[in-house]
Design a protein around this motif. Structure first.
Motif, PDB file in Angstrom:
ATOM      1  N   VAL A 197       6.321  -4.447  18.121  1.00 14.77           N
ATOM      2  CA  VAL A 197       5.451  -4.226  16.956  1.00 14.77           C
ATOM      3  C   VAL A 197       5.737  -5.294  15.901  1.00 14.77           C
ATOM      4  CG1 VAL A 197       4.809  -2.590  15.137  1.00 14.77           C
ATOM      5  CG2 VAL A 197       5.458  -1.744  17.398  1.00 14.77           C
ATOM      6  N   LYS A 198       4.701  -5.981  15.483  1.00 14.53           N
ATOM      7  CA  LYS A 198       4.853  -7.024  14.462  1.00 14.53           C
ATOM      8  C   LYS A 198       4.263  -6.548  13.136  1.00 14.53           C
ATOM      9  CE  LYS A 198       6.367  -9.620  17.734  1.00 14.53           C
ATOM     10  NZ  LYS A 198       7.815  -9.525  17.939  1.00 14.53           N
ATOM     11  N   HIS A 199       4.844  -7.009  12.047  1.00 15.51           N
ATOM     12  CA  HIS A 199       4.379  -6.764  10.673  1.00 15.51           C
ATOM     13  C   HIS A 199       4.491  -5.297  10.245  1.00 15.51           C
ATOM     14  CE1 HIS A 199       2.926 -10.727  11.420  1.00 15.51           C
ATOM     15  NE2 HIS A 199       1.913 -10.340  12.176  1.00 15.51           N
ATOM     16  N   PHE A 200       5.515  -4.610  10.746  1.00 16.17           N
ATOM     17  CA  PHE A 200       5.723  -3.225  10.304  1.00 16.17           C
ATOM     18  C   PHE A 200       6.194  -3.219   8.851  1.00 16.17           C
ATOM     19  CE2 PHE A 200       8.822   0.091   9.321  1.00 16.17           C
ATOM     20  CZ  PHE A 200       8.079   1.234   9.557  1.00 16.17           C
ATOM     21  N   ARG A 201       5.672  -2.319   8.058  1.00 14.20           N
ATOM     22  CA  ARG A 201       6.261  -2.058   6.743  1.00 14.20           C
ATOM     23  C   ARG A 201       6.117  -0.579   6.438  1.00 14.20           C
ATOM     24  NH1 ARG A 201       2.575  -2.954   1.729  1.00 14.20           N
ATOM     25  NH2 ARG A 201       0.515  -3.290   2.629  1.00 14.20           N
ATOM     26  N   PHE A 202       7.057  -0.078   5.627  1.00 11.58           N
ATOM     27  CA  PHE A 202       7.114   1.357   5.378  1.00 11.58           C
ATOM     28  C   PHE A 202       6.605   1.661   3.977  1.00 11.58           C
ATOM     29  CE2 PHE A 202       9.204   5.255   4.020  1.00 11.58           C
ATOM     30  CZ  PHE A 202       8.878   6.088   5.077  1.00 11.58           C
ATOM     31  N   ASP A 203       5.791   2.697   3.884  1.00 10.24           N
ATOM     32  CA  ASP A 203       5.274   3.122   2.581  1.00 10.24           C
ATOM     33  C   ASP A 203       6.184   4.223   2.030  1.00 10.24           C
ATOM     34  OD1 ASP A 203       3.881   4.002   0.415  1.00 10.24           O
ATOM     35  OD2 ASP A 203       2.224   4.900   1.543  1.00 10.24           O
ATOM     36  N   PRO A 204       6.914   3.955   0.936  1.00 13.01           N
ATOM     37  CA  PRO A 204       7.833   4.977   0.413  1.00 13.01           C
ATOM     38  C   PRO A 204       7.119   6.253  -0.019  1.00 13.01           C
ATOM     39  CG  PRO A 204       7.972   2.937  -0.884  1.00 13.01           C
ATOM     40  CD  PRO A 204       6.914   2.730   0.142  1.00 13.01           C
ATOM     41  N   PHE A 205       5.827   6.157  -0.325  1.00 14.47           N
ATOM     42  CA  PHE A 205       5.080   7.355  -0.717  1.00 14.47           C
ATOM     43  C   PHE A 205       4.525   8.100   0.500  1.00 14.47           C
ATOM     44  CE2 PHE A 205       5.380   5.010  -4.596  1.00 14.47           C
ATOM     45  CZ  PHE A 205       5.534   5.992  -5.563  1.00 14.47           C
ATOM     46  N   GLU A 206       4.792   7.565   1.676  1.00 14.10           N
ATOM     47  CA  GLU A 206       4.412   8.207   2.946  1.00 14.10           C
ATOM     48  C   GLU A 206       2.913   8.541   3.008  1.00 14.10           C
ATOM     49  OE1 GLU A 206       7.847  10.720   4.665  1.00 14.10           O
ATOM     50  OE2 GLU A 206       7.952  11.041   2.525  1.00 14.10           O
ATOM     51  N   ARG A 207       2.097   7.625   2.450  1.00 15.44           N
ATOM     52  CA  ARG A 207       0.643   7.834   2.474  1.00 15.44           C
ATOM     53  C   ARG A 207      -0.023   7.039   3.579  1.00 15.44           C
ATOM     54  NH1 ARG A 207      -2.321   5.698  -0.749  1.00 15.44           N
ATOM     55  NH2 ARG A 207      -3.860   7.271  -1.256  1.00 15.44           N
ATOM     56  N   ASN A 208       0.663   5.992   4.056  1.00  8.34           N
ATOM     57  CA  ASN A 208      -0.032   5.032   4.899  1.00  8.34           C
ATOM     58  C   ASN A 208       0.959   4.408   5.882  1.00  8.34           C
ATOM     59  OD1 ASN A 208      -1.653   2.947   5.848  1.00  8.34           O
ATOM     60  ND2 ASN A 208      -2.519   2.505   3.841  1.00  8.34           N
TER      61      ASN A 208
END
Lengths: 518, 311
Positions: free
Chosen positions: A497-508
């Motif tokens: 998986v490339k370009h993973f990023r985590f949303d701290p607000f867990e919306r997306n």
């Protein structure tokens, strides 16, 4: 003999037809591993209604809100390109993005948005708390919301998952959601509650087109199952991993592990009206007796996640940078309780006027670490001479116990990012004398109530910061809830998986930004 | 045959009423506020509040007296109306059908696999009781039976999914997904049924009618096919009927471990969230399935053993 042969043949035919039936019904061929991103998460879903499990549909990028949220908490344009409020703070106008299509082909306009907002207003969610006087369509692309009284939180509430904008055709005449059609870069391909959601790229999306054709969400109810899904390569992204499994996952060379601080805190909710807990020194003693470093290092495996206040640093307005770290001081804790008249009994448990310092602590298993942390707290408070009886129950026992007054202590994981602006949670938890279901209980502090009331209408950013900082200071001093640790989300991501990023607000989950390597 | 069917029909009616009534009483006597539990099931941990519980209470009319609620349920049952789920809002019958399809698929493959494993092993073992093979099989059977089914499931996952990556860890949708959960169940079933088959084989091949068949000139294989197989099948088929009860018990854990959306997993979640119509519908359906399975087993034994027909 003929009857017997006939019987045996019938059995064989039944057996074969069963195999065929099972094969055709249970094993429909789906998308391939090469074109599908697989996500393993803990939460089951039962409904397509946004007021219930709307978070799943915003995370999987099926549905979108008028307002979006950046990872640092800033509000960004979503389906609304811009918004403005008049000087009275009562009339809000939202200019809608043009050229947005729903998955069913219907075009986004103010009438569709009005319909969605009206549906959300009739259901459970933060929008029901907003003092809305009326909704009006000013033009095809402009919606006006008139309030009964100023409420600065409105855009943040319109970023909540329960307010996603969905096609009018989605609702049946009873107002129930039959088949969710929204505006995201993915549309629902198949939905099999409570375990599996398969979404397919929506080619008519208005924004950044997705590269990955399919994405699948699979519920792994048990933490062990999710860990094994990550280790076996079945899941490309595995969320909410058990901290104890992180070491074994670190050894897998095809996995990247991510630890992200999220605006959620593990706290002890206290009944401040309880005769053992109604004095600030008693609460201070319990806080001093906690070995937060031990919990952070040994149970959560996230050194540095010890909490010295309720809100983590990612929500800067509500976090005091100047507070000292929370360090264990058992001697001082014992001295504080001794000053309140507590003396060690024969079995080591403190006694005052014939009453043992014994309390019930309830918690819930939805978040696997809570039960372990609860038993650690039980052992740590036992050293202070406080007997804690841990009871693992359903999360609903906390608001229920708050309302009927039966709750003594509860270990909870409070999400301060539930609404993009933490003020929303603060209103619910401390906005009225006595507290709220997941906040303070029987805690009377008129200054905090007044400050929160002012913040609802405060439009000046500096004044907002000063007031929220004062609230954070009072909460850290008075300890109506005792902070334990800040929450870290552990995620395993396959190297394909490339370009993973985590949303701290867990919306997306930002699926449309990711790619799968060949 | 007619009396068997009539008997079972009466049983089915009693099971429907009994199971439904018992689940109704149990759910009403559990501690905790039902409205809060349902609100937690619907809206999730972050969003369960007193307002949500009040909304649920009003919508579902939870303040109605237990007697009235029970009579309403009974009247609905008479009309074969199972109601709607309090959590998802979907008709219970649809939810149960969906879950039941998955559970029956899993149970069917598990029984098939168990028969494929147990029959040859049990027969071979029964041919030479006390031999090395028989003793080894005894140890393996005892070891397998002593493990909870989820331990066997976890071991299978570690071997076949994590180490060798042949099958997926969890989920459903392709033939590969059913292999590990079905095998976990099948191993537990086969560990016991192989012993029953072994005993039955031993009893049959040492019986006087079997010896007589050999004496009258039939070959070993002819004797086994004509006189052995059917005689040893009667107790085995009856025993497999009893095993099905254990299968449903084991299926709850296996479905949770392998994220299989079956009726056992659905029932466990319905209990946690106090989804009473779902609990009643699911329990009732499981009760009726037991009655149906028993009927099928009775008919199978009736066909296999002519002595039963005379009685």
């Amino acid at each position: 003999m003929k009857t017997q042969r006939f019987f045996l043949k019938s059995c064989l035919a039944l057996l074969l037809s069963g195999v065929v039936c099972v094969s055709t019904q249970t094993f429909a061929q789906g998308p391939t591993k090469a074109n599908t991103l697989s996500i393993g998460g803990p939460f089951e879903f039962t409904s397509q209604d946004p007021s219930q499990q709307g978070y799943l549909f915003t995370r999987m990028q099926v549905a979108e809100t008028l307002v979006d949220v950046a990872p640092d908490g800033r509000l960004l344009p979503g389906l609304a390109e811009a918004w403005q409020v008049d000087d009275t703070g009562l009339i809000w106008q939202f200019a809608l993005r043009e050229g947005v299509a729903f998955h069913d082909g219907h075009l986004l306009d103010a009438h569709a948005v009005l319909n969605s907002i009206e549906q959300a207003l009739n259901k459970h969610g933060p929008l029901a708390q907003v003092p809305i006087a009326s909704l009006a369509v000013l033009s095809d692309q402009t919606l006006q919301i008139t309030l009964e009284q100023p409420y600065t939180l409105l855009p943040a509430v319109l970023a909540h998952y329960s307010t996603v904008i969905i096609s009018p055709k989605t609702y049946n005449p009873e107002g129930q959601v039959d088949q969710l059609h929204a505006t995201g870069p993915y549309q629902i391909e198949t939905i099999q509650p409570p375990h599996k959601l398969l979404v397919k790229r929506f080619d008519g999306y208005w924004g950044q087109a997705a590269s990955i054709e399919y994405a699948e969400y699979l519920t792994g109810h048990r933490g062990e199952s999710r860990t094994l899904q990550a280790r076996s390569g079945q899941a490309d992204i595995t969320l909410t991993l058990d901290p104890a499994s992180m070491n074994s996952l670190k050894r897998e060379r095809y996995l990247n592990l991510h630890s992200d601080l999220i605006p959620r805190s593990i706290l002890i909710k206290l009944n401040n009206g309880h005769p053992f807990l109604d004095h600030i020194d008693a609460r201070q003693a319990l806080s001093l007796a906690l070995d937060r470093t031990g919990i952070a290092n040994a149970i959560l495996r996230v050194p540095g996640s010890e909490a010295n206040q309720l809100v983590p640093s990612s929500l800067a307005a509500w976090h005091r940078q100047d507070l000292p770290p929370a360090v264990r001081d058992l001697q001082r804790a014992k001295a504080l309780l001794a000053e309140l008249g507590w003396q060690a009994g024969a079995d080591g448990v403190l006694v005052r006027e014939g009453e043992r310092f014994s309390l019930k602590l309830i918690t819930y298993a939805d978040r696997p670490e809570l039960t372990t942390v609860a038993t650690a707290i039980q052992a740590q408070l036992a050293e202070l001479g406080v007997e804690v009886n841990v009871e693992v129950t359903n999360s609903s026992a906390i608001p229920s116990g708050h309302q009927d007054g039966s709750l003594e202590m509860a270990l909870i994981a409070r999400n301060y990012g539930f609404i993009a602006d933490p003020l929303g949670v603060m209103i619910a938890d401390f906005g009225q004398l006595g507290g709220g279901d997941w906040g303070a209980m029987n805690w009377q502090h008129p200054e905090v109530v007044e400050l929160i009331s002012e913040l609802k209408v405060e439009q000046d950013a500096d004044a907002y910061f000063q007031k929220s900082q004062r609230v954070a200071e009072v909460l850290a001093q008075e300890l109506p809830l005792i902070p334990v640790t800040f929450y870290t989300q552990q995620t395993a991501v396959n190297t394909r998986v490339k370009h993973f990023r985590f949303d701290p607000f867990e919306r997306n989950y930002y699926l449309n930004e990711m790619e799968l390597s060949k | 045959m007619k009396s068997i069917l009539l008997n079972r029909l009466m049983q089915a009616v009693m099971v429907a009423w009994g199971v439904g009534t018992l689940t109704f009483i149990f759910m009403r006597t559990l501690p905790g506020d039902m409205a809060y539990r349902i609100a937690a099931g619907r809206y999730g941990q972050d969003n369960v509040t007193a307002e949500a519980a009040e909304l649920v209470r009003q919508e579902l009319n939870l303040d109605v007296s237990p007697w009235l609620a029970y009579l309403n349920w009974l009247w609905d049952l008479v009309q074969l109306n199972f109601g709607t789920s309090l959590i998802s809002g979907a008709p219970v019958i649809h939810e149960v059908q969906h879950q039941l399809g998955h559970s029956l698929g899993l149970a069917f493959v598990a029984i098939l696999l168990s028969a494929i494993i147990a029959f040859p092993l049990g027969v071979l073992s029964g041919m030479r009781v006390g031999g090395l093979f028989d003793r080894c099989l005894l140890i393996i059977s005892a070891l397998l039976r002593a493990q909870p089914v989820f331990v066997i499931g976890l071991l299978l996952i570690l071997l076949f999914a994590v180490n060798w990556r042949i099958f997926p860890v969890a989920g459903f949708g392709t033939p590969a997904h059913i292999v590990l959960p079905a095998l976990a169940l099948a191993l537990v079933l086969a560990s016991v049924s192989s012993r029953v088959i072994r005993d039955s084989t031993h009893r049959v091949i040492h019986s006087s009618f079997y010896t007589f068949a050999r004496v009258k000139g039939l070959s070993a294989s002819q004797t086994f096919a004509r006189h052995g197989l059917r005689n040893l099948s009667v107790p085995v088929v009856a025993f497999m009927g009893i095993q099905l009860v254990g299968l449903i018990e084991g299926i709850v854990m296996v479905e949770s471990l392998f994220s299989w959306p079956g009726i056992g997993h659905g029932l466990a979640h319905a209990i946690f969230s106090r989804d009473v119509p779902m609990i009643q519908g699911t329990a009732l359906m499981m009760g009726l399935i037991f009655v149906c399975l028993n009927t099928v087993i009775d008919i199978a034994c009736y066909q296999l053993d002519p002595r039963g027909r005379l009685q």
